[in-house]
Design an enzyme around this catalytic site. Structure first.
Site, PDB file in Angstrom:
ATOM      1  N   ARG A 245       5.034 -30.952  44.068  1.00 41.25           N
ATOM      2  CA  ARG A 245       4.705 -31.753  45.250  1.00 41.25           C
ATOM      3  C   ARG A 245       5.974 -32.387  45.828  1.00 41.25           C
ATOM      4  O   ARG A 245       6.868 -32.800  45.086  1.00 41.25           O
ATOM      5  CB  ARG A 245       3.721 -32.846  44.830  1.00 41.25           C
ATOM      6  CG  ARG A 245       3.159 -33.713  45.951  1.00 41.25           C
ATOM      7  CD  ARG A 245       2.290 -32.937  46.873  1.00 41.25           C
ATOM      8  NE  ARG A 245       1.403 -33.812  47.652  1.00 41.25           N
ATOM      9  CZ  ARG A 245       0.914 -33.489  48.837  1.00 41.25           C
ATOM     10  NH1 ARG A 245       1.228 -32.334  49.400  1.00 41.25           N
ATOM     11  NH2 ARG A 245       0.091 -34.298  49.480  1.00 41.25           N
TER      12      ARG A 245
ATOM     13  N   THR B 103      -1.793 -25.471  54.867  1.00 41.16           N
ATOM     14  CA  THR B 103      -1.771 -24.995  53.491  1.00 41.16           C
ATOM     15  C   THR B 103      -2.204 -23.535  53.360  1.00 41.16           C
ATOM     16  O   THR B 103      -2.830 -22.962  54.242  1.00 41.16           O
ATOM     17  CB  THR B 103      -2.633 -25.887  52.571  1.00 41.16           C
ATOM     18  OG1 THR B 103      -2.298 -27.247  52.794  1.00 41.16           O
ATOM     19  CG2 THR B 103      -2.448 -25.578  51.122  1.00 41.16           C
TER      20      THR B 103
ATOM     21  N   THR C  98       2.042 -25.520  50.547  1.00 41.93           N
ATOM     22  CA  THR C  98       1.782 -26.162  51.832  1.00 41.93           C
ATOM     23  C   THR C  98       3.044 -26.695  52.494  1.00 41.93           C
ATOM     24  O   THR C  98       4.036 -26.992  51.819  1.00 41.93           O
ATOM     25  CB  THR C  98       0.795 -27.336  51.638  1.00 41.93           C
ATOM     26  OG1 THR C  98       0.464 -27.898  52.910  1.00 41.93           O
ATOM     27  CG2 THR C  98       1.382 -28.417  50.752  1.00 41.93           C
TER      28      THR C  98
ATOM     29  N   GLU D 163       4.883 -33.648  54.712  1.00 41.07           N
ATOM     30  CA  GLU D 163       3.991 -34.037  53.632  1.00 41.07           C
ATOM     31  C   GLU D 163       3.859 -35.539  53.432  1.00 41.07           C
ATOM     32  O   GLU D 163       2.874 -36.020  52.868  1.00 41.07           O
ATOM     33  CB  GLU D 163       4.480 -33.393  52.337  1.00 41.07           C
ATOM     34  CG  GLU D 163       3.370 -32.944  51.436  1.00 41.07           C
ATOM     35  CD  GLU D 163       2.510 -31.867  52.068  1.00 41.07           C
ATOM     36  OE1 GLU D 163       1.302 -32.119  52.232  1.00 41.07           O
ATOM     37  OE2 GLU D 163       3.027 -30.797  52.393  1.00 41.07           O
TER      38      GLU D 163
ATOM     39  N   ASP E 220       0.727 -37.562  54.074  1.00 39.93           N
ATOM     40  CA  ASP E 220      -0.398 -37.600  53.141  1.00 39.93           C
ATOM     41  C   ASP E 220      -0.454 -38.918  52.371  1.00 39.93           C
ATOM     42  O   ASP E 220      -1.378 -39.138  51.582  1.00 39.93           O
ATOM     43  CB  ASP E 220      -0.317 -36.437  52.144  1.00 39.93           C
ATOM     44  CG  ASP E 220      -0.909 -35.161  52.715  1.00 39.93           C
ATOM     45  OD1 ASP E 220      -1.440 -35.201  53.837  1.00 39.93           O
ATOM     46  OD2 ASP E 220      -0.839 -34.114  52.041  1.00 39.93           O
TER      47      ASP E 220
ATOM     48  N   GLY F 202      -6.915 -25.798  53.641  1.00 42.01           N
ATOM     49  CA  GLY F 202      -7.719 -26.435  54.672  1.00 42.01           C
ATOM     50  C   GLY F 202      -7.815 -27.931  54.507  1.00 42.01           C
ATOM     51  O   GLY F 202      -8.866 -28.526  54.778  1.00 42.01           O
ATOM     52  N   GLY F 203      -6.727 -28.546  54.024  1.00 43.85           N
ATOM     53  CA  GLY F 203      -6.673 -29.996  53.957  1.00 43.85           C
ATOM     54  C   GLY F 203      -7.767 -30.597  53.108  1.00 43.85           C
ATOM     55  O   GLY F 203      -8.032 -30.165  51.985  1.00 43.85           O
TER      56      GLY F 203
ATOM     57  N   SER G  61      -2.797 -35.457  47.005  1.00 49.27           N
ATOM     58  CA  SER G  61      -3.156 -34.186  47.621  1.00 49.27           C
ATOM     59  C   SER G  61      -4.599 -33.826  47.309  1.00 49.27           C
ATOM     60  O   SER G  61      -5.175 -34.308  46.324  1.00 49.27           O
ATOM     61  CB  SER G  61      -2.239 -33.075  47.104  1.00 49.27           C
ATOM     62  OG  SER G  61      -2.674 -31.806  47.516  1.00 49.27           O
ATOM     63  N   SER G  62      -5.172 -32.956  48.143  1.00 53.49           N
ATOM     64  CA  SER G  62      -6.496 -32.396  47.866  1.00 53.49           C
ATOM     65  C   SER G  62      -6.428 -30.993  47.286  1.00 53.49           C
ATOM     66  O   SER G  62      -7.465 -30.375  47.038  1.00 53.49           O
ATOM     67  CB  SER G  62      -7.331 -32.362  49.159  1.00 53.49           C
ATOM     68  OG  SER G  62      -7.690 -33.655  49.568  1.00 53.49           O
TER      69      SER G  62
END
Length: 573
Positions: free
Chosen positions: A99, A387, A405, A424, A427, A473-474, A451-452
């Site tokens: 990340r 992503t 992503t 990023e 987020d 897709g977020g 993050s998801s």
């Protein structure tokens, strides 16, 4: 479609979804030699090339990531980050955290201007949203542990695509139409993807990206340090700090200090299966496991995919899991995330008791898991968008599930050496406090945003890999993965059918009544009256730009599945 004001996050999601789906590509059956499934057939072919050369699933996943950064630049690449979950044929699971991280100059008011936090849209373009990229550090760490081919070999398909050219696809063209502002942020973006009048290049146009080919060749030769130091690091810093929009302090020391890390995966039983996902700073694995745990007491198999009650139950469990995410989950290096408490069977049973087949909860609030830190407030959900996801299995039966992503379409809009820099840092919660208390996911120096992303590996009762999946897709990523898992494990669907069916998406619970989104154009749209009758205050049909991939074990060998909404494909050696 209803476009009247509902919530700001919902309106943003609808706007981002307004890109016509591509026809997609067939997902051929695989075999025991391995399979790769990705959002673009050229990237899937890059991964299959590694398998054909005797590479591991991890080798194939890295080559796929690099190729996607060339042909799907709007979604991912070496200027972004990701999460990788690997699973061995004997049941061992590793998880790799690549990340992006905030620079050391970042503080809790990083996104403030004139004493007020920027809106999410205003914070995206330019330098302030850019986190230190993590994909290459992740790739190097995973390759050291699970790679079989030489590091440089993994780069060859991506180098060829960047050097020799790739054709613009309908999805790339449609995304350029949606994100035309990227042409005004960085001249390099305009030169790559737009014509002299500022219009996106038409479908079929062959794009060559020599600058990207050159940096990939250098990293292949010299290793990841060629990215995190020297002229490339200096170029990143220069672009971020002198951006015409939202310039921000970043240093070469920020790049040099970045390290990918291995984190503990989260695993839990679901009926006769063992499901494993990413731990924090990803909230995806926790959400997926919480939802499955809350639903286990219901007979979803008997209800079936055509039952509005089944989808109502799924939505209710998702609401509760999202509430826990928004309060408790953040970078564990900065916040004590109560992972064990959130996944404790007794805690999940208590959360499940709030769900009823015939009624809807008036509100879904976070619980009080063991180990919870009461210092932090329940924060508003963060807008997430772009992503890509891809999966691989090799001849030995080892698997890789990788979500990568740059966040929004074309990330920050800044281009360095032919690749896109992420946005990023948006987020994070842009406003660090709520109701007089700090939020767990606020900006801090060196911190990774929540993050998801939800890469998943599923083992059967015999300890064999049954399914590898994930999505892009977020904020919809966990609900897409949940839909695939329930479809395959409860409803007996093959992976492609499970991916093809719609999703239900609970939207932020703020000042107005809760909103439940159902994917427009699917069988769920016809369920709106029934879902409303079950007590959902507002059910809205929304076109959703979804994108999932999977590989499943079948009697005939491994079989890949790609989302027909995307241009995804599967490839075998």
């Amino acid at each position: 479609m209803i476009l009247r004001p509902i919530h700001a996050a919902l309106a943003a999601f609808v706007a981002l979804s307004l890109v016509a789906p591509s026809p997609g590509f067939a997902a051929p059956a695989g075999a025991d030699t391995g399979v790769v499934s990705a959002a673009d057939p050229r990237a899937a072919a890059a991964g299959a090339e590694m398998l054909r050369a005797g590479g591991s699933a991890t080798d194939a996943a890295i080559a796929t990531m690099l190729a996607l950064g060339v042909v799907e630049p709007q979604s991912s690449g070496i200027g972004g980050g990701g999460f990788l979950l690997t699973g061995s044929a004997d049941g061992h699971v590793d998880s790799f955290d690549g990340r992006e991280a905030a620079p050391q100059a970042a503080d809790t008011h990083w996104f403030y201007r004139n004493g007020v936090p920027l809106s999410h849209g205003a914070a995206i373009p330019g330098g302030r949203s850019v986190g230190v990229p993590g994909n290459l550090a992740l790739a190097a760490l995973a390759h050291d542990r699970h790679g079989r081919l030489p590091w440089a070999r993994l780069f060859q398909p991506a180098i060829r695509l960047a050097r020799d050219g790739y054709a613009v696809t309908p999805r790339l063209n449609a995304t350029l139409e949606l994100a035309k502002s990227v042409a005004t942020i960085d001249p390099a973006a305009r030169a790559l993807w737009f014509d002299a009048t500022g219009k996106p290049l038409p479908v079929g146009t062959v794009i060559k990206n020599p600058a990207q080919a050159q940096i990939l060749e250098r990293i292949a030769r010299e290793g990841p340090q060629a990215f995190y130091s020297g002229s490339n690091a200096a170029a990143i810093v220069q672009h971020v700090s002198t951006s015409p929009i939202n310039p921000a302090p970043m240093t070469t020391a920020d790049l040099a200090a970045y390290h990918a890390r291995m984190v503990d995966p989260v695993c839990a039983p679901y009926r006769q299966w063992r499901v494993c996902g990413m731990g924090p700073p990803s909230a995806g694995g926790i959400i997926v496991l919480q939802v499955l745990g809350m639903l286990e007491r219901f007979d979803l198999k008997t209800l079936g995919a055509a039952s509005p009650v089944a989808w109502h139950l799924i939505a209710e469990a998702e609401r509760l899991a999202f509430a826990d995410r928004d309060r408790f989950v953040a970078d564990p290096a900065f916040v004590s995330v109560p992972v064990k408490g959130l996944l404790d069977p007794t805690y999940i049973a208590g959360r499940s008791a709030l769900i009823h087949e015939g009624t809807t909860m008036a509100s879904a609030l976070p619980g009080q898991p063991a180990g919870a830190d009461d210092r932090f407030a329940l924060a508003a959900p963060v807008d997430e968008h772009g992503t890509t996801h891809f999966v691989a299995v090799d001849a030995q039966g080892d698997v890789a599930s990788y979500t990568s992503t740059v966040e929004s379409a074309f990330g920050s809009g800044l281009i360095v050496n032919g690749y896109v820099l992420n946005n990023e840092l948006t987020d994070f919660n842009l406003d660090p406090d709520r109701n007089g208390k700090p939020t767990a996911n606020r900006v801090e120096p060196g911190k990774q945003p929540r993050s998801s992303m939800s890469p998943v590996v599923v083992y059967d009762r015999a300890g064999r890999v049954q399914l590898v999946t994930g999505a892009a897709g977020g904020a919809t990523i966990p609900v897409q993965v949940i839909r695939v898992l329930i479809g395959t494990l409860d409803w007996g669907q093959d992976a492609r059918a499970a991916i093809t069916q719609g999703v239900v998406m609970p939207f932020p619970e703020g000042s107005g009544p809760p909103v439940l989104g159902v994917e427009a154009g699917t069988s769920l749209e016809a369920m709106i009256p029934a879902l409303t009758a079950l007590g959902h205050a507002r059910v809205v049909a929304i076109p959703m730009r979804l994108k999932a991939n999977a590989i499943e074990r079948t009697a005939g060998g491994w079989r890949g599945a790609a989302d027909p909404r995307s241009e995804g494909a599967s490839a075998s050696p």
